[in-house]
Design an enzyme around this catalytic site. Structure first.
Site, PDB file in Angstrom:
ATOM      1  N   CYS A  40       6.643 -12.351   3.346  1.00 14.84           N
ATOM      2  CA  CYS A  40       6.887 -11.802   4.446  1.00 14.84           C
ATOM      3  C   CYS A  40       5.193 -11.357   4.751  1.00 14.84           C
ATOM      4  O   CYS A  40       4.481 -11.170   4.306  1.00 14.84           O
ATOM      5  CB  CYS A  40       6.987 -10.144   3.116  1.00 14.84           C
TER       6      CYS A  40
ATOM      7  N   CYS B 211       1.148  -1.353   0.017  1.00  7.48           N
ATOM      8  CA  CYS B 211       0.143   0.204   0.001  1.00  7.48           C
ATOM      9  C   CYS B 211       0.674   1.076  -0.265  1.00  7.48           C
ATOM     10  O   CYS B 211       2.013   1.067   0.095  1.00  7.48           O
ATOM     11  CB  CYS B 211      -1.010   0.031   1.389  1.00  7.48           C
TER      12      CYS B 211
ATOM     13  N   ASP C  57      18.675  -8.786 -12.210  1.00  7.77           N
ATOM     14  CA  ASP C  57      17.330  -8.391 -12.228  1.00  7.77           C
ATOM     15  C   ASP C  57      17.796  -8.316 -10.650  1.00  7.77           C
ATOM     16  O   ASP C  57      19.011  -8.320  -9.997  1.00  7.77           O
ATOM     17  CB  ASP C  57      16.283  -9.172 -12.503  1.00  7.77           C
TER      18      ASP C  57
ATOM     19  N   GLY D 259       0.452   0.001  -4.939  1.00  8.39           N
ATOM     20  CA  GLY D 259      -0.252  -1.065  -4.588  1.00  8.39           C
ATOM     21  C   GLY D 259      -2.192   0.094  -6.074  1.00  8.39           C
ATOM     22  O   GLY D 259      -1.703   1.078  -6.107  1.00  8.39           O
TER      23      GLY D 259
ATOM     24  N   CYS E 159      15.340  -5.216   8.870  1.00 12.20           N
ATOM     25  CA  CYS E 159      14.434  -6.385   9.120  1.00 12.20           C
ATOM     26  C   CYS E 159      14.679  -7.276   7.461  1.00 12.20           C
ATOM     27  O   CYS E 159      15.173  -5.949   5.813  1.00 12.20           O
ATOM     28  CB  CYS E 159      13.023  -6.610   8.101  1.00 12.20           C
TER      29      CYS E 159
ATOM     30  N   TYR F 272      13.600  -3.494  -4.629  1.00 15.88           N
ATOM     31  CA  TYR F 272      12.495  -3.484  -5.166  1.00 15.88           C
ATOM     32  C   TYR F 272      11.537  -2.217  -5.119  1.00 15.88           C
ATOM     33  O   TYR F 272      11.390  -1.633  -5.848  1.00 15.88           O
ATOM     34  CB  TYR F 272      11.819  -4.553  -5.205  1.00 15.88           C
TER      35      TYR F 272
ATOM     36  N   ASN G 203      -0.317   1.245   5.961  1.00 17.50           N
ATOM     37  CA  ASN G 203       0.360   0.558   5.367  1.00 17.50           C
ATOM     38  C   ASN G 203       1.384  -0.377   6.364  1.00 17.50           C
ATOM     39  O   ASN G 203       1.838   0.253   6.876  1.00 17.50           O
ATOM     40  CB  ASN G 203       1.384   1.904   4.523  1.00 17.50           C
ATOM     41  N   GLY G 204       1.253  -1.477   5.837  1.00 19.51           N
ATOM     42  CA  GLY G 204       1.761  -2.573   6.884  1.00 19.51           C
ATOM     43  C   GLY G 204       0.783  -3.776   7.071  1.00 19.51           C
ATOM     44  O   GLY G 204      -0.030  -3.965   6.743  1.00 19.51           O
TER      45      GLY G 204
HETATM   46  P1  5GP Z   1      10.144 -13.682 -11.237  1.00 18.50           P
HETATM   47  O1  5GP Z   1      11.332 -14.649 -12.207  1.00 18.50           O
HETATM   48  O2  5GP Z   1      10.456 -14.588  -9.934  1.00 18.50           O
HETATM   49  O3  5GP Z   1       8.884 -15.001 -11.435  1.00 18.50           O
HETATM   50  O4  5GP Z   1       9.757 -13.092 -11.446  1.00 18.50           O
HETATM   51  C1  5GP Z   1      11.158 -12.174 -10.937  1.00 18.50           C
HETATM   52  C2  5GP Z   1      10.627 -10.274 -10.460  1.00 18.50           C
HETATM   53  O5  5GP Z   1       9.804 -10.137 -10.311  1.00 18.50           O
HETATM   54  C3  5GP Z   1      12.001  -9.429 -10.902  1.00 18.50           C
HETATM   55  O6  5GP Z   1      11.801  -8.931 -12.529  1.00 18.50           O
HETATM   56  C4  5GP Z   1      11.289  -9.209  -9.557  1.00 18.50           C
HETATM   57  O7  5GP Z   1      11.573  -7.039 -10.161  1.00 18.50           O
HETATM   58  C5  5GP Z   1       9.587  -8.881  -9.915  1.00 18.50           C
HETATM   59  N1  5GP Z   1       9.373  -8.748  -8.049  1.00 18.50           N
HETATM   60  C6  5GP Z   1       9.680  -9.139  -7.328  1.00 18.50           C
HETATM   61  N2  5GP Z   1       9.221  -8.655  -5.884  1.00 18.50           N
HETATM   62  C7  5GP Z   1       8.234  -8.585  -6.608  1.00 18.50           C
HETATM   63  C8  5GP Z   1       7.145  -8.615  -5.600  1.00 18.50           C
HETATM   64  O8  5GP Z   1       6.532  -8.639  -4.763  1.00 18.50           O
HETATM   65  N3  5GP Z   1       6.173  -7.844  -6.781  1.00 18.50           N
HETATM   66  C9  5GP Z   1       6.644  -7.712  -7.524  1.00 18.50           C
HETATM   67  N4  5GP Z   1       4.841  -7.678  -8.591  1.00 18.50           N
HETATM   68  N5  5GP Z   1       7.470  -8.162  -8.853  1.00 18.50           N
HETATM   69  C10 5GP Z   1       8.103  -8.540  -7.949  1.00 18.50           C
HETATM   70 FE1  SF4 Z   2       8.682  -7.617   4.604  1.00 16.07          FE
HETATM   71 FE2  SF4 Z   2      10.967  -7.231   5.971  1.00 16.07          FE
HETATM   72 FE3  SF4 Z   2      11.622  -8.772   3.569  1.00 16.07          FE
HETATM   73 FE4  SF4 Z   2      10.635  -6.527   3.816  1.00 16.07          FE
HETATM   74  S1  SF4 Z   2      12.802  -7.089   4.521  1.00 16.07           S
HETATM   75  S2  SF4 Z   2      10.099  -7.427   2.141  1.00 16.07           S
HETATM   76  S3  SF4 Z   2       9.270  -6.339   5.828  1.00 16.07           S
HETATM   77  S4  SF4 Z   2      10.248  -9.891   4.916  1.00 16.07           S
HETATM   78 MG    MG Z   3      11.197  -6.686 -12.102  1.00 16.24          MG
END
Ligand code: 5GP
Ligand code: SF4
Ligand code: MG
Length: 475
Positions: free
Chosen positions: A394, A9, A357, A35, A445, A254, A109-110
């Site tokens: 997470c 969020c 990546d 979001g 974290c 990210y 958010n959280g």
């Molecule tokens: P995978 O190969 O695991 O299917 O996709 C990797 C891609 O997912 C990477 O480009 C990365 O930027 C993206 N990604 C990483 N964390 C998240 C997330 O929390 N949400 C979304 N939508 N994409 C993510």
């Molecule tokens: Fe969640 Fe901690 Fe990972 Fe951040 S670092 S995505 S708060 S588990």
């Molecule tokens: Mg990506």
């Protein structure tokens, strides 16, 4: 049941500005990446709270007539994203409720780790919930509090919840911002430039929202801090015992926008530094470096700088991909990724390519990307990831899938390399992830990379489910 740890969020609030809702709208626009499912704004004109919440992107939710209706000098807003089935309007925020002392709205958010326990307790004593969101618990705790002042009620409610919260409230004449004592999710304080719009204040998830509305960044809302904005100005309170900080490292890797200043540092610069460290740790002979856009770009720049290899855009992203599109026929391979990314033969033909990546989650996208690079003529594909393997979900407000869906929770790096079909695969080391703070890991974290959770998940059902996942992993 709650829509647990499946929310990402953005929050945004403005106090003391003649066009508060308009400013919040622009801020939410800048925070759209946090979001994309629903958006909402609640404003106060001093007599009533005016609310608009709708499913969809910020630009679709708020039309001119809607913004005009959201009158008054203070407003808070929220963008929400959730991938579970619980994607209903009733879960869209801000939530508005009427309690004994008038109306109050909340944006969160959280994720709380004890929401289920508290909800059961509140329901037993008569509270009626309207949503499946953990955020509603906070509102009911405020409404049922025996404290007389609003601040007393907020403090009492927040003393009972555990986990991650960056919060905004508004009432008829006040705005309140609060961040949990461990500071999991970001929250920043800004101020409109002197003389321009009286003494208006802004609170937002990220600084990129301040930039757009030309507000100055003042500082972070500190972990454990509660700030009230009222007719007499701003007042800060720290009612809870100090706790070790646990600021989300994944925001750097990210989630935050690269042009934001997070926990006092440029996200872009941190990502570049992670890329440089990645090259130092895992260099490989190659002809060029190419990012997976957009999230991999700053790390790829850092990697290229450090390795001395040229940076090329071998993958081009279509920026107009919406959330819905007509499913293609089976005959179009890798369609899901292809609609977003296209590999350029002119750049890749005959080349040994390092593709950078930020993370691998399920591995399915990465596998398709490697295939696309090969199909476009790459001779070798070396995948480099600017974070350690994502091994755990997470619970604090980032939408990672369950443990069993995370490829690195059960596969070795070599097994993942085979799955994505790269010539080599390497991740940033755990220590390397902290290169931007000279290896000092305190205050962050990193549970999704280490499995070390700073706060345990207290909700019965889910704890059991997690144990089950862990048990399955043992086999
Ligand atoms: P995978 O190969 O695991 O299917 O996709 C990797 C891609 O997912 C990477 O480009 C990365 O930027 C993206 N990604 C990483 N964390 C998240 C997330 O929390 N949400 C979304 N939508 N994409 C993510
Ligand atoms: Fe969640 Fe901690 Fe990972 Fe951040 S670092 S995505 S708060 S588990
Ligand atoms: Mg990506």
């Amino acid at each position: 049941m709650f829509d647990k740890f499946r929310e990402e969020c953005a929050v945004m609030g403005v106090y003391g500005h003649p066009e508060a809702a308009n400013m919040v709208y622009l801020g939410l626009y800048a925070l759209q990446h946090r979001g994309q499912e629903s958006s909402g704004i609640v404003s106060s004109d001093g007599k009533i709270l005016i609310s608009h919440r709708q499913m969809g992107l910020v630009a679709d939710v708020f039309k001119e007539d809607v913004i005009k209706r959201l009158e008054g000098p203070s407003a808070i807003g929220h963008n929400r994203y959730s991938t579970t089935g619980q994607s209903h309007l009733r879960n869209a925020q801000p939530f508005v409720v009427e309690y004994s002392q008038g109306p109050i709205a909340i944006a969160h958010n959280g994720n709380l780790v004890n929401a289920q326990v508290l909800r059961e307790e509140l329901e037993t004593s008569g509270s009626i919930f309207q949503s499946t969101s953990d955020t509603e618990v906070i509102i009911h705790l405020i409404a049922t509090s025996k404290e007389s002042s609003l601040m007393g009620r907020v403090v009492e409610a927040l003393s009972r919840v555990r986990g991650a919260y960056s919060l905004l409230f508004i009432t008829l004449d006040r705005m309140i911002a609060a961040r949990d004592p461990m500071g999991f999710r970001p929250l920043v304080l800004g101020k409109f430039k002197a003389g321009k719009n009286r003494d208006g204040f802004v609170v937002a998830s990220e600084t990129c929202a301040l930039d757009l509305i030309e507000a100055d960044y003042v500082r972070e809302v500190e972990p454990g801090e509660i700030i009230t904005f009222g007719p007499k100005g701003m007042e800060s309170l720290r009612p809870f015992p100090a706790a070790p900080h646990a600021k989300c490292i994944f925001e750097y890797i990210y989630f935050s926008r690269p042009d934001s200043n997070l926990y006092g540092r440029s996200v872009y610069q941190v990502r570049k530094e992670l890329g440089r460290q990645l090259a130092r740790e895992n260099g490989v002979p190659a002809d060029l470096v190419t990012p997976v856009p957009d999230s991999g770009v700053p790390a790829a720049i850092g990697y290229a700088e450090e390795s001395g290899l040229p940076l090329e855009f071998g993958l081009i992203r279509n920026h107009y991909v919406g959330r819905t599109f007509i499913e293609p026929q089976q005959s179009i391979r890798h369609f899901g990724v292809k609609i977003k990314l296209n590999a350029q033969r002119a750049v890749l033909q005959g080349k040994r390519v390092v593709v950078v990546d930020d993370s691998i989650v399920r591995g399915t996208t990465s596998r398709k990307i490697v295939r696309m690079l090969r199909d476009a003529g790459a001779k070798e594909v070396h995948m480099r990831i600017s974070s350690p393997p994502t091994i755990s979900p997470c619970y604090y407000g980032i939408d990672t899938p369950t443990r069993s869906e995370l490829i690195a929770s059960s596969s070795s790096v070599e097994e993942i390399r085979k799955f994505v079909d790269a010539d080599s695969l390497a991740y940033l080391s755990h220590d390397g992830m902290y290169v931007f703070v000279k290896g000092k890991t305190e205050g962050f974290c990193d549970a999704c990379f280490s499995g070390n959770y700073p706060v345990h998940f207290e909700d019965e059902g889910h704890t059991r489910q997690l144990h089950l996942f862990d048990a399955l992993q043992q086999r």
